[in-house]
Scaffold this motif. Structure first.
Motif, PDB file in Angstrom:
ATOM      1  N   LEU A   1     -23.259  -6.127 -27.918  1.00 23.38           N
ATOM      2  CA  LEU A   1     -22.669  -7.422 -28.264  1.00 23.38           C
ATOM      3  C   LEU A   1     -23.682  -8.376 -28.902  1.00 23.38           C
ATOM      4  CD1 LEU A   1     -20.253  -8.309 -25.320  1.00 23.38           C
ATOM      5  CD2 LEU A   1     -19.656  -7.844 -27.695  1.00 23.38           C
TER       6      LEU A   1
ATOM      7  N   LEU B   1     -23.160  -9.733 -32.432  1.00 24.94           N
ATOM      8  CA  LEU B   1     -22.113 -10.741 -32.475  1.00 24.94           C
ATOM      9  C   LEU B   1     -22.621 -12.072 -31.931  1.00 24.94           C
ATOM     10  CD1 LEU B   1     -19.191 -11.477 -33.028  1.00 24.94           C
ATOM     11  CD2 LEU B   1     -18.621 -10.688 -30.732  1.00 24.94           C
ATOM     12  N   LEU B   2     -23.381 -12.004 -30.821  1.00 24.04           N
ATOM     13  CA  LEU B   2     -23.917 -13.236 -30.249  1.00 24.04           C
ATOM     14  C   LEU B   2     -24.853 -13.932 -31.233  1.00 24.04           C
ATOM     15  CD1 LEU B   2     -24.534 -12.049 -26.584  1.00 24.04           C
ATOM     16  CD2 LEU B   2     -22.725 -13.553 -27.447  1.00 24.04           C
TER      17      LEU B   2
ATOM     18  N   ILE C   1     -20.886 -13.579 -42.833  1.00 23.76           N
ATOM     19  CA  ILE C   1     -20.295 -12.873 -41.690  1.00 23.76           C
ATOM     20  C   ILE C   1     -19.691 -11.548 -42.153  1.00 23.76           C
ATOM     21  CG2 ILE C   1     -18.575 -12.981 -39.850  1.00 23.76           C
ATOM     22  CD1 ILE C   1     -18.858 -15.963 -39.843  1.00 23.76           C
TER      23      ILE C   1
ATOM     24  N   ARG D   1     -19.567   7.438 -26.802  1.00 20.78           N
ATOM     25  CA  ARG D   1     -18.251   6.838 -26.914  1.00 20.78           C
ATOM     26  C   ARG D   1     -18.365   5.318 -27.112  1.00 20.78           C
ATOM     27  NH1 ARG D   1     -13.863   8.390 -22.507  1.00 20.78           N
ATOM     28  NH2 ARG D   1     -15.511   7.655 -21.120  1.00 20.78           N
TER      29      ARG D   1
ATOM     30  N   LEU E   1     -17.069   3.058 -30.181  1.00 24.20           N
ATOM     31  CA  LEU E   1     -16.149   1.928 -30.012  1.00 24.20           C
ATOM     32  C   LEU E   1     -16.717   0.656 -30.615  1.00 24.20           C
ATOM     33  CD1 LEU E   1     -14.714   2.553 -26.439  1.00 24.20           C
ATOM     34  CD2 LEU E   1     -13.401   2.361 -28.562  1.00 24.20           C
ATOM     35  N   TYR E   2     -18.027   0.493 -30.523  1.00 21.41           N
ATOM     36  CA  TYR E   2     -18.632  -0.673 -31.158  1.00 21.41           C
ATOM     37  C   TYR E   2     -18.505  -0.606 -32.676  1.00 21.41           C
ATOM     38  CZ  TYR E   2     -20.555  -3.432 -27.393  1.00 21.41           C
ATOM     39  OH  TYR E   2     -20.687  -4.267 -26.335  1.00 21.41           O
TER      40      TYR E   2
ATOM     41  N   PHE F   1     -15.156  -1.749 -33.285  1.00 23.70           N
ATOM     42  CA  PHE F   1     -15.066  -3.169 -32.973  1.00 23.70           C
ATOM     43  C   PHE F   1     -15.620  -4.017 -34.129  1.00 23.70           C
ATOM     44  CE2 PHE F   1     -17.417  -6.850 -31.067  1.00 23.70           C
ATOM     45  CZ  PHE F   1     -16.313  -7.627 -30.767  1.00 23.70           C
TER      46      PHE F   1
ATOM     47  N   LEU G   1     -13.627  -6.481 -36.815  1.00 16.99           N
ATOM     48  CA  LEU G   1     -14.030  -7.867 -37.091  1.00 16.99           C
ATOM     49  C   LEU G   1     -14.238  -8.075 -38.594  1.00 16.99           C
ATOM     50  CD1 LEU G   1     -16.698  -9.057 -34.487  1.00 16.99           C
ATOM     51  CD2 LEU G   1     -14.443 -10.013 -34.921  1.00 16.99           C
TER      52      LEU G   1
ATOM     53  N   SER H   1     -10.021   7.309 -27.150  1.00 18.52           N
ATOM     54  CA  SER H   1     -11.369   7.338 -26.586  1.00 18.52           C
ATOM     55  C   SER H   1     -11.376   7.368 -25.060  1.00 18.52           C
ATOM     56  CB  SER H   1     -12.164   6.131 -27.081  1.00 18.52           C
ATOM     57  OG  SER H   1     -11.611   4.945 -26.562  1.00 18.52           O
TER      58      SER H   1
END
Ligand code: HEM
Lengths: 200, 319
Positions: free
Chosen positions: A10, A13-14, A33, A68, A72-73, A76, A80, A140
């Motif tokens: 994360l 993103l942070l 972005i 996995r 998934l990231y 993700f 975005l 997943s």
């Protein structure tokens, strides 16, 4: 270990959020972005693809526990990336004939995305790359592995190879003159896919 | 009324419980941060950090009526969001890397088909002309735009001084080549030095200027110091920066971007919403600092003044 890795994913993103609130995204924050999320999608794909070769080469088999999550990231950040594109590139460019809150806005948005996907090869390829990840994200879960059986599940999840290739082509086609970065990703992806092709 | 019935099997019973919980936390955390990011970027103005380059006021210049109705972009936008590949391909590269460029002394060579060829010291080059401010829209070929208050003088004034020969039909401009001071030139991203060109009648048009300043100050290096071209009805890349040579010629010059990708960038490169770039539409543009895109205007809104230059030309073919 797993929560740490989960949190680390994360971080990009942070950092983006921190930059947004500190006015550190430059003069064109929406495009920044778009670029950052695109970059991170591709980076997580490369990390995901690297896990098996690194396990083989180092014998560090515990790594498989993170594959996995890395995949998934990738999905993700890819989602975005697409969402930002839809808002900043498509929605913001509509003509709002009947005002913003109108059915024609929704129809116009869908038409505008479709037209771009249809007409611009680099968008088409990006879209295919993202779409190929969707069934992988859905399946997943442990439940789906059980339902599909390991072999089928593995076979299905080779779709990530297609996404990796699509991501590289997408990047290559969108740069104006400097192909250095897409070329670096192309070599990484070629190396990681080549490893699979040549090992027996 | 619709009553929601509970599903017979709860999803928590299907998925392994621990994984389910973690997944839920993950989605929550991700959703919160994503919404935060989106909200954060809208409306936060760019920090006005003290710039690292010297800011020197231009002592004497006239206000001109051009563009007084437009609201200029923030100084920070125009000086940190630049395409100047000589200093790197990212938008922030020029403002970060252009510091070492030495603009004093600076020589501009005027040659080719002119009656008075010469090598000018910059001061002598500028001295004969009255400087004036021009507030122009700048439309980049990448679908963004800004409004910038330039300070300069009409290119036509210079051309009248050096007197083009009757055979001269085009003007060719060249940027400094100096990989030591321009690190972007150490890689062949474009063919260096950067070259641009105009037809002589375009160059003689009163809207085309040689700029030496912006926002009341001399040009920062990243904006093309010490002297650059501004042609507001054409895409931004026609505005060649840090000019060292102006040559009059009877042949259409080959400009750098055309050389790099001839199917995407032509010689004329007039702003035209109905001629798409092969990879994106040019119908709209994002004015830096705005969310909703504006419709792009033909000749960037300067059609009343310049359209006659192109009477009878097929602008789709001559993009
Ligand atoms: C529906 C799918 C997608 C759309 C509509 C889309 C759209 C875009 C757009 C508009 C840009 C910016 C182009 C510009 O500079 O003007 C971009 C950049 C990028 N995208 Fe995508 N994209 C998609 C999927 C993907 C996927 C699946 C990946 C990765 C596998 C990806 C990776 C990238 C990268 C690496 C960049 C460049 C970032 C940079 O320049 O730093 N995109 N994309």
């Amino acid at each position: 270990m797993k929560p740490t890795v989960l949190a680390a994913g994360l971080l990009p993103l942070l950092v983006l959020i921190w930059r947004a609130f500190n006015a550190a995204l430059g003069a064109n924050p929406l495009l920044e972005i778009t670029h950052e999320t695109g970059d991170w999608t591709l980076r997580f794909i490369v990390i995901t693809l690297a896990i098996t070769p690194v396990r083989r080469l180092t014998g560090w088999h515990a790594l498989i526990r993170f594959r996995r999550m890395m995949g998934l990231y990738a999905f993700f950040y890819g989602s975005l990336h697409f969402l930002i594109y839809v808002i900043a590139d498509r929605f913001a460019g509509l003509d709002f004939r009947d005002g913003i809150w109108a059915w024609s806005t929704a129809r116009g948005l869908v038409a505008s995305i479709w037209e771009d996907v249809y007409k611009r090869p680099y968008i088409t390829v990006g879209f295919i790359g993202l779409a190929a990840m969707a069934p992988l994200a859905v399946t997943s879960t442990t439940g789906w592995i059980r339902r599909l059986g390991g072999r089928n599940w593995n076979r299905l999840h080779r779709l990530i190879y297609a996404t990796a290739v699509a991501g590289v082509i997408h990047y290559w086609w969108l740069v104006k003159a400097d192909i250095l970065h897409p070329a670096i990703y192309a070599s990484l992806v070629a190396l990681l896919l080549g490893f699979r092709a040549f090992r027996t | 009324m619709l009553l929601r019935t509970r599903p017979a099997i709860r999803s928590s019973e299907i998925t392994d419980k621990k994984l389910y919980l973690r997944r839920r936390e993950f989605i929550q955390a991700a959703a919160v941060t994503a919404v935060g990011a989106a909200a954060g970027t809208l409306g936060v103005p760019q920090a006005d950090a003290a710039p690292s380059w010297p800011r020197v006021k231009v002592p004497n210049f006239a206000k001109s009526p051009y563009g007084a109705d437009e609201k200029p972009n923030a100084y920070q936008d125009a000086t940190t969001y630049n395409n100047f590949y000589e200093f790197g391909v990212e938008k922030e590269d020029p403002s970060n890397n252009a510091g070492p460029l030495k603009t004093k002394p600076w020589t501009v060579k005027v040659d080719g088909l002119v009656d008075k060829p010469a090598d000018y010291q910059l001061e002598d080059f500028i001295k004969p002309y009255a400087l004036e401010e021009r507030i122009y829209r700048m439309r980049c070929v990448e679908r963004w735009s800004m409004v910038i208050p330039w300070i300069g003088f009409p290119l036509a004034s210079l051309l009248k001084t050096v007197q083009p020969a009757p055979t001269a039909k085009f003007v060719e401009f060249t940027t400094l080549f100096n990989p030591q001071q321009m690190p972007g030139q150490r890689r062949d991203v474009l063919r260096w030095p950067y070259v641009e060109g105009l037809r002589l009648d375009e160059a003689m048009h009163p809207l085309a200027i040689l700029a030496v300043g912006l926002y009341g100050e001399y040009l920062p290096n990243q904006n093309g110091a010490p002297i650059r071209l501004v042609v507001p009805w054409k895409y931004g890349f026609k505005g060649i920066k840090s000019i060292v040579r102006i040559r009059l010629t009877d042949r259409q010059p080959m400009n750098s971007w055309q050389l790099s990708a001839p199917s995407e960038y032509g010689f004329y490169s007039n702003v035209n919403p109905s001629v798409d770039h092969p990879r994106w539409s040019q119908a709209r543009e994002r004015r830096i600092g705005e969310f909703f895109m504006r419709p792009t205007l033909v000749f960037n809104g300067y059609g009343d003044q310049v359209a006659s230059l192109y009477a009878g030309m097929d602008l789709k073919k001559n993009y």
